[in-house]
Design an enzyme around this catalytic site. Structure first.
Site, short mmCIF file in Angstrom:
data_model
loop_
_atom_site.label_atom_id
_atom_site.label_comp_id
_atom_site.label_asym_id
_atom_site.label_seq_id
_atom_site.Cartn_x
_atom_site.Cartn_y
_atom_site.Cartn_z
N CYS A 1 1.03 -1.18 -0.15
CA CYS A 1 0.04 0.11 0.08
C CYS A 1 0.77 1.22 -0.31
O CYS A 1 1.54 1.40 0.83
CB CYS A 1 -0.78 -0.08 1.28
SG CYS A 1 -1.76 1.28 1.22
N GLU B 1 -5.44 3.52 -10.20
CA GLU B 1 -5.93 2.09 -10.22
C GLU B 1 -7.19 2.04 -10.87
O GLU B 1 -7.40 1.10 -11.72
CB GLU B 1 -6.70 2.18 -8.68
CG GLU B 1 -5.63 2.26 -7.63
CD GLU B 1 -6.07 2.04 -6.34
OE1 GLU B 1 -6.52 3.11 -5.47
OE2 GLU B 1 -6.22 0.96 -5.67
N1 ARG Z 1 -7.02 -1.48 -6.82
C1 ARG Z 1 -8.15 -1.90 -6.29
C2 ARG Z 1 -9.21 -1.21 -7.32
O1 ARG Z 1 -8.91 -0.67 -8.03
C3 ARG Z 1 -8.28 -1.20 -5.00
C4 ARG Z 1 -7.29 -1.43 -4.00
C5 ARG Z 1 -7.37 -0.62 -2.78
N2 ARG Z 1 -6.81 0.72 -3.04
C6 ARG Z 1 -7.25 1.94 -2.38
N3 ARG Z 1 -6.88 2.82 -2.83
N4 ARG Z 1 -7.20 1.68 -1.16
O2 ARG Z 1 -10.33 -1.32 -7.07
#
Ligand code: ARG
Length: 391
Positions: free
Chosen positions: A84, A261
């Site tokens: 993280c 993400e």
């Molecule tokens: N990578 C994942 C998604 O796109 C989420 C993982 C946790 N990410 C976070 N910013 N806490 O859904």
């Protein structure tokens, strides 16, 4: 030539499920208690507390954390999460203590409550809800979904995908349990919850718990026509929280998104939304050769759209430049506190523009994942459940 294994889409198995008839290991409890007292200088005599814990383990096979122990444990488990990048604020995680909740229907309602509470009108607050801990005979409740909010995925007869290709398996399972998706690209899946009776039940999330952001682009008005959106809150639901030998199999937690993400993975991966060709088309990019770098250009436009759209509605999101600097500040602060900072380079470095961020240009402390505790762990069986596979 060295062979580099592909980066797994989901964290690989960390540890096996706890022994089904396992009592809590007193040594783990003791070690946790010592570190809790040393680090927090909590009031109260640790020796007295230890006698209580030891007695409880002897009599029942487990013990009950105080709320201070639980809160510190959940926060330090975040601090220990080597993958993280967002850990600067680990000490402000808000802990919803729902250890008295172990029935599927009530867990579902509390998950909806969690999503409403963490949203705070857009000023998302990192939050965890901790449900009933496992007993010595096993979990009392678990959430099968990978995240509280995920979009269904369907395969058309001609082989093409609708929705999120990552979630085909759990979408099938939801159908088996009687759920019917609308068949759009963005159907929020129901929660699938198993409690001590071993029965799987599905619960549609109330729409007001599912905040979503429609994607628009700061200077291409046609972008909205792609019909893209994403949910505002990433809430991991299938990892087990381990604190001092006690396992919390159901303990969903969330922070806020980093734009990449969504803009460099969820909407881009070829086996998920695979949006780059459509975006290149919209921007009139020359896709006749890789050397036009149309993929890179389309990805940047998508990432601009993601950040712009969250900002436009006042929903918390971070970008990879800002978060990289924050992460290095976190590493520094941890060093000042006399601690190392476990970090997995391959997860910390963002999926676009890696070399433009300072996290790329260094390595991190080696750490032994199996000894880092408290921790969030993805059990292999939990990973299978989230793929919709029954054990
Ligand atoms: N990578 C994942 C998604 O796109 C989420 C993982 C946790 N990410 C976070 N910013 N806490 O859904």
């Amino acid at each position: 030539m060295p062979v580099i294994p592909p980066k797994p889409a989901a964290p690989p198995a960390a540890a096996p499920d706890p022994r089904p008839d396992g009592a809590v290991d007193p040594a783990r409890a003791r070690d946790f208690l010592d570190r809790f007292h040393r680090e927090t200088r909590a009031p109260g005599d640790p020796e007295l507390r230890w006698q209580r814990i030891a007695e409880q383990i002897r009599d029942t096979g487990t013990y009950t954390h105080t709320s201070a122990e639980l809160t510190w444990g959940a926060r330090v488990a975040w601090r220990n999460s080597a993958r993280c990048i967002g850990r600067l604020y680990w000490n402000s995680l808000s802990v919803r203590d729902r250890r008295h909740v172990d029935r599927a229907g009530e867990v579902a309602a509390q998950c909806a409550g969690h999503l409403r509470e963490t949203w705070r009108g857009g000023r998302i607050r990192p939050t965890i809800t901790v449900f009933a801990p496992d007993s010595p005979t096993g979990p009392r409740v678990r959430i099968w979904n990978e995240q509280l909010i995920r979009y269904a995925g369907y395969r058309r007869p001609d082989g093409t995908l609708v929705g999120d290709g990552r979630n085909l398996g759990i979408t099938d399972l939801a159908h088996e349990l009687g759920w019917r998706g609308a068949g759009t690209d963005f159907d929020p899946l129901p929660l699938i919850i198993e409690d001590a009776d071993g029965v799987l039940r599905s619960y549609a999330l109330p729409p007001d718990a599912v905040r979503e952001i429609d994607l628009t682009h700061p200077d291409h008005p046609g972008f909205a026509g792609l019909g893209l959106r994403w949910h505002a809150i990433p809430a991991i639901a299938n990892m087990r929280l381990e604190i001092g030998g006690v396992s919390y199999s159901a303990a969903p937690f969330n922070g806020w998104y980093m734009g990449t993400e969504i803009g460099a993975r969820n909407l881009v991966d070829a086996d998920r939304y695979d949006m780059l060709p459509a975006i290149a088309d919209l921007f009139g990019l020359d896709t006749s050769s890789e050397r036009t770098l149309w993929r890179d250009r389309a990805t940047i436009e998508l990432n601009r759209a993601v950040l712009h759209s969250f900002d436009a509605v006042g929903a918390t999101i971070t970008d990879h430049h800002t978060e990289s600097v924050r992460f290095l500040r976190h590493v520094e602060r941890e060093a000042e506190a006399g601690r190392g900072c476990p970090a997995d380079w391959s997860w910390i470095v963002p999926p676009i523009s890696g070399g433009l961020t300072p996290v790329y240009h260094r390595y991190y402390d080696d750490h032994d994942e199996s000894t880092l505790t408290p921790a969030y762990l993805l059990d292999e069986a939990a990973g299978r459940r989230s793929a919709g596979l029954r054990p």
